[in-house]
Design a protein around this motif. Structure first.
Motif, PDB file in Angstrom:
ATOM      1  N   ARG A 173       0.830  -1.204   0.000  1.00 21.14           N
ATOM      2  CA  ARG A 173       0.000   0.000   0.000  1.00 21.14           C
ATOM      3  C   ARG A 173       0.867   1.258   0.000  1.00 21.14           C
ATOM      4  NH1 ARG A 173      -4.462  -1.625   4.676  1.00 21.14           N
ATOM      5  NH2 ARG A 173      -5.274  -3.493   3.652  1.00 21.14           N
ATOM      6  N   PRO A 174       0.324   2.366  -0.556  1.00 25.68           N
ATOM      7  CA  PRO A 174      -0.965   2.498  -1.241  1.00 25.68           C
ATOM      8  C   PRO A 174      -0.879   2.008  -2.690  1.00 25.68           C
ATOM      9  CG  PRO A 174       0.157   4.596  -1.204  1.00 25.68           C
ATOM     10  CD  PRO A 174       1.037   3.640  -0.445  1.00 25.68           C
ATOM     11  N   VAL A 175      -1.943   1.420  -3.189  1.00 27.59           N
ATOM     12  CA  VAL A 175      -1.986   0.960  -4.577  1.00 27.59           C
ATOM     13  C   VAL A 175      -2.156   2.166  -5.491  1.00 27.59           C
ATOM     14  CG1 VAL A 175      -3.220  -0.447  -6.254  1.00 27.59           C
ATOM     15  CG2 VAL A 175      -2.947  -1.262  -3.904  1.00 27.59           C
ATOM     16  N   MET A 176      -1.222   2.305  -6.442  1.00 29.31           N
ATOM     17  CA  MET A 176      -1.176   3.433  -7.376  1.00 29.31           C
ATOM     18  C   MET A 176      -1.209   4.772  -6.642  1.00 29.31           C
ATOM     19  SD  MET A 176      -2.992   2.404 -10.959  1.00 29.31           S
ATOM     20  CE  MET A 176      -4.643   2.031 -10.392  1.00 29.31           C
ATOM     21  N   GLY A 177      -0.428   4.844  -5.569  1.00 28.26           N
ATOM     22  CA  GLY A 177      -0.341   6.081  -4.800  1.00 28.26           C
ATOM     23  C   GLY A 177       0.228   7.234  -5.606  1.00 28.26           C
ATOM     24  N   ASN A 178       1.061   6.936  -6.606  1.00 27.51           N
ATOM     25  CA  ASN A 178       1.642   7.976  -7.480  1.00 27.51           C
ATOM     26  C   ASN A 178       1.003   7.997  -8.860  1.00 27.51           C
ATOM     27  OD1 ASN A 178       3.601   8.834  -5.543  1.00 27.51           O
ATOM     28  ND2 ASN A 178       4.789   6.994  -6.008  1.00 27.51           N
ATOM     29  N   GLY A 179      -0.159   7.358  -8.986  1.00 29.60           N
ATOM     30  CA  GLY A 179      -0.853   7.332 -10.269  1.00 29.60           C
ATOM     31  C   GLY A 179      -0.411   6.161 -11.139  1.00 29.60           C
ATOM     32  N   ILE A 180      -0.920   6.121 -12.347  1.00 26.27           N
ATOM     33  CA  ILE A 180      -0.662   4.989 -13.244  1.00 26.27           C
ATOM     34  C   ILE A 180       0.578   5.195 -14.109  1.00 26.27           C
ATOM     35  CG2 ILE A 180      -2.009   5.775 -15.242  1.00 26.27           C
ATOM     36  CD1 ILE A 180      -3.132   2.859 -15.355  1.00 26.27           C
ATOM     37  N   VAL A 181       1.052   6.446 -14.224  1.00 25.49           N
ATOM     38  CA  VAL A 181       2.192   6.742 -15.110  1.00 25.49           C
ATOM     39  C   VAL A 181       3.447   5.961 -14.712  1.00 25.49           C
ATOM     40  CG1 VAL A 181       3.751   8.544 -15.963  1.00 25.49           C
ATOM     41  CG2 VAL A 181       1.305   8.993 -15.794  1.00 25.49           C
ATOM     42  N   PRO A 182       3.849   5.930 -13.428  1.00 19.22           N
ATOM     43  CA  PRO A 182       5.036   5.139 -13.058  1.00 19.22           C
ATOM     44  C   PRO A 182       4.914   3.658 -13.390  1.00 19.22           C
ATOM     45  CG  PRO A 182       4.427   6.618 -11.277  1.00 19.22           C
ATOM     46  CD  PRO A 182       3.313   6.667 -12.267  1.00 19.22           C
ATOM     47  N   VAL A 183       3.688   3.140 -13.344  1.00 17.51           N
ATOM     48  CA  VAL A 183       3.466   1.730 -13.677  1.00 17.51           C
ATOM     49  C   VAL A 183       3.802   1.481 -15.139  1.00 17.51           C
ATOM     50  CG1 VAL A 183       1.756  -0.126 -13.854  1.00 17.51           C
ATOM     51  CG2 VAL A 183       1.728   1.418 -11.880  1.00 17.51           C
ATOM     52  N   PHE A 184       3.321   2.374 -16.024  1.00 18.55           N
ATOM     53  CA  PHE A 184       3.615   2.225 -17.445  1.00 18.55           C
ATOM     54  C   PHE A 184       5.094   2.444 -17.740  1.00 18.55           C
ATOM     55  CE2 PHE A 184      -1.021   3.076 -18.082  1.00 18.55           C
ATOM     56  CZ  PHE A 184      -1.307   1.885 -18.733  1.00 18.55           C
ATOM     57  N   GLN A 185       5.709   3.370 -17.015  1.00 17.74           N
ATOM     58  CA  GLN A 185       7.146   3.601 -17.203  1.00 17.74           C
ATOM     59  C   GLN A 185       7.949   2.363 -16.790  1.00 17.74           C
ATOM     60  OE1 GLN A 185       7.567   7.144 -14.770  1.00 17.74           O
ATOM     61  NE2 GLN A 185       7.652   8.478 -16.568  1.00 17.74           N
ATOM     62  N   ALA A 186       7.603   1.776 -15.663  1.00 16.11           N
ATOM     63  CA  ALA A 186       8.320   0.591 -15.170  1.00 16.11           C
ATOM     64  C   ALA A 186       8.066  -0.631 -16.029  1.00 16.11           C
ATOM     65  CB  ALA A 186       7.904   0.300 -13.724  1.00 16.11           C
ATOM     66  N   SER A 187       6.918  -0.673 -16.712  1.00 15.96           N
ATOM     67  CA  SER A 187       6.582  -1.844 -17.541  1.00 15.96           C
ATOM     68  C   SER A 187       7.509  -1.977 -18.749  1.00 15.96           C
ATOM     69  CB  SER A 187       5.128  -1.771 -18.007  1.00 15.96           C
ATOM     70  OG  SER A 187       4.926  -0.683 -18.889  1.00 15.96           O
ATOM     71  N   VAL A 188       8.261  -0.908 -19.055  1.00 21.00           N
ATOM     72  CA  VAL A 188       9.219  -0.967 -20.163  1.00 21.00           C
ATOM     73  C   VAL A 188      10.224  -2.101 -19.944  1.00 21.00           C
ATOM     74  CG1 VAL A 188      11.158   0.253 -21.245  1.00 21.00           C
ATOM     75  CG2 VAL A 188       9.009   1.460 -20.809  1.00 21.00           C
ATOM     76  N   PHE A 189      10.622  -2.327 -18.703  1.00 20.34           N
ATOM     77  CA  PHE A 189      11.649  -3.331 -18.415  1.00 20.34           C
ATOM     78  C   PHE A 189      11.158  -4.764 -18.647  1.00 20.34           C
ATOM     79  CE2 PHE A 189      12.897   0.337 -15.717  1.00 20.34           C
ATOM     80  CZ  PHE A 189      14.072   0.644 -16.381  1.00 20.34           C
ATOM     81  N   PRO A 190      10.023  -5.181 -18.048  1.00 12.61           N
ATOM     82  CA  PRO A 190       9.562  -6.546 -18.353  1.00 12.61           C
ATOM     83  C   PRO A 190       9.143  -6.725 -19.798  1.00 12.61           C
ATOM     84  CG  PRO A 190       7.932  -5.381 -17.021  1.00 12.61           C
ATOM     85  CD  PRO A 190       9.164  -4.539 -17.030  1.00 12.61           C
ATOM     86  N   ILE A 191       8.622  -5.664 -20.434  1.00 12.33           N
ATOM     87  CA  ILE A 191       8.230  -5.756 -21.843  1.00 12.33           C
ATOM     88  C   ILE A 191       9.452  -6.029 -22.716  1.00 12.33           C
ATOM     89  CG2 ILE A 191       7.465  -4.356 -23.819  1.00 12.33           C
ATOM     90  CD1 ILE A 191       5.344  -3.144 -21.960  1.00 12.33           C
ATOM     91  N   ALA A 192      10.575  -5.367 -22.401  1.00 11.09           N
ATOM     92  CA  ALA A 192      11.801  -5.570 -23.179  1.00 11.09           C
ATOM     93  C   ALA A 192      12.225  -7.029 -23.155  1.00 11.09           C
ATOM     94  CB  ALA A 192      12.925  -4.685 -22.639  1.00 11.09           C
ATOM     95  N   TYR A 193      11.977  -7.713 -22.036  1.00 11.84           N
ATOM     96  CA  TYR A 193      12.367  -9.118 -21.921  1.00 11.84           C
ATOM     97  C   TYR A 193      11.293 -10.058 -22.451  1.00 11.84           C
ATOM     98  CZ  TYR A 193      16.488  -7.873 -19.230  1.00 11.84           C
ATOM     99  OH  TYR A 193      17.708  -7.360 -18.850  1.00 11.84           O
TER     100      TYR A 193
END
Length: 366
Positions: A173-193
């Motif tokens: 917690r908190p879930v998406m406390g900083n919004g959804i943008v950091p989630v999409f930014q971080a998803s670049v790493f698993p997507i690359a693999y």
């Protein structure tokens, strides 16, 4: 042209699992946590979507050109000489990938197990076994991986359960406390693999029953995504905001379990998982490089190229970075995600678009 070597749907599924999953689980959680913090586990959703699209593109191209690798059918799509340039670029990319994976292997072993062993010794010992496996052929690699993949799962699942014993759900917690943008930014790493399903462009021609290609590929994607999710959640619940400060977070949590629990030196299991997976990953990579060179320059047999490729792999792995930890971290953070997305996803998508346009044009002309 039909190959004498064949792999089953189950073998293909496990081969892609071993090729992608261990690196994703052991290396990238820290990178994801640096951006998405406690929401890292949410990156699974965009990763799953892009992975499915990536598989769909590779399956469609393979279905249109059965029995051909991407090196071969690219000549039918964009012409002989543009295809030669594309092939040379792909060979370069695979060599670079090979150097990085072997370099990661060196760092992992030096960090956990053999701190003072020369890098070239660690690289050479694994590369020799990979060379032998590639010379035996992709069918031999797939058969060997059937046992290694199952052994990896048997070793990994109990470790995940032990991680749960030290977990605190409040750290999610908190879930998406900083919004959804950091989630999409971080998803670049698993997507690359996860877009390493691009490797299907070389493996699908060896499938003994092409009708099982979709089932095997999507099942592998589901297993990898599920395993990443059930790895990330305990990691965050154990280390919380410290996750992004760890080079190998899963290794750190296993060491933590070993100190606090009834068992000691559980990191030996992590080393076993890593080495077995690296063996498969590097063997497949050397196979792809050798096959690509053979098909690009029309040599008789890809096995003639295996030994030179292996020697180059070892030399490249110990010279690719001067400062291992700093330069590798920078590469994984900033360089690899962008060019992996372009090479693994955008390039095959462009090939599919050009092929679709040409087929539509020819159909309209008739």
């Amino acid at each position: 042209m039909e190959s004498a070597e064949k792999v089953s749907g189950t073998q293909l599924c496990l081969l892609m699992f071993s090729f992608i999953a261990p690196t994703v689980i052991l290396v990238i959680p820290g990178l994801m946590s640096s951006l998405a913090k406690q929401d890292s586990w949410l990156t699974i959703l965009p990763t799953l979507l892009i992975g499915a699209l990536n598989i769909g593109i590779m399956l469609t191209l393979s279905k249109r050109y059965p029995g051909m690798t991407i090196i071969q059918y690219s000549a039918h799509i964009i012409g002989k000489w543009p295809a030669k340039l594309l092939s040379c670029y792909l060979i370069y990319v695979w060599f670079n990938f090979d150097f990085i994976i072997l370099n990661q292997h060196i760092q992992f072993i030096n960090t956990v197990f053999l701190m003072k062993t020369p890098s070239v010794v660690i690289s050479l010992t694994l590369a020799i076994f990979c060379c032998i496996a590639v010379y035996m052929g992709i069918e031999a690699i797939a058969r060997c991986n059937e046992y290694l993949a199952l052994l990896n799962i048997v070793l990994l699942i109990p470790l995940l359960f032990l991680m749960l014993a030290e977990s605190d759900p409040e750290r999610l917690r908190p879930v998406m406390g900083n919004g959804i943008v950091p989630v999409f930014q971080a998803s670049v790493f698993p997507i690359a693999y996860i877009t390493q399903f691009f490797t299907l462009g070389w493996l699908l021609p060896y499938l003994n029953q092409p009708k099982n290609a979709a089932k095997a590929s999507f099942l592998s994607l589901g297993i990898i995504s599920g395993l990443l999710c059930i790895t990330l959640l305990p990691l965050i619940m154990v280390f919380g905001p410290l996750t992004d400060k760890l080079t190998f977070p899963v290794l750190s949590v296993i060491q933590y379990i070993g100190i606090k629990g009834s068992f000691e030196r559980l990191e030996a299991l992590a080393v076993a998982i890593w080495v077995m997976s690296c063996f498969i990953k590097i063997a497949v990579t050397i196979f792809v490089i050798s096959l690509s060179i053979s098909q690009t320059f029309n040599t008789k047999n890809y096995r003639d190229i295996v030994i030179p490729v292996t020697i180059l792999s070892v030399l490249g792995s110990v010279t690719v970075f001067k400062n291992y930890s700093t330069e590798l971290s920078s590469y994984l953070n900033f360089t690899y995600p962008s060019y992996a997305m372009f090479t693994h996803f955008v390039l095959p998508l462009m090939l599919l678009a050009v092929d679709t346009f040409r087929r539509g044009f020819r159909k309209a002309a008739h």
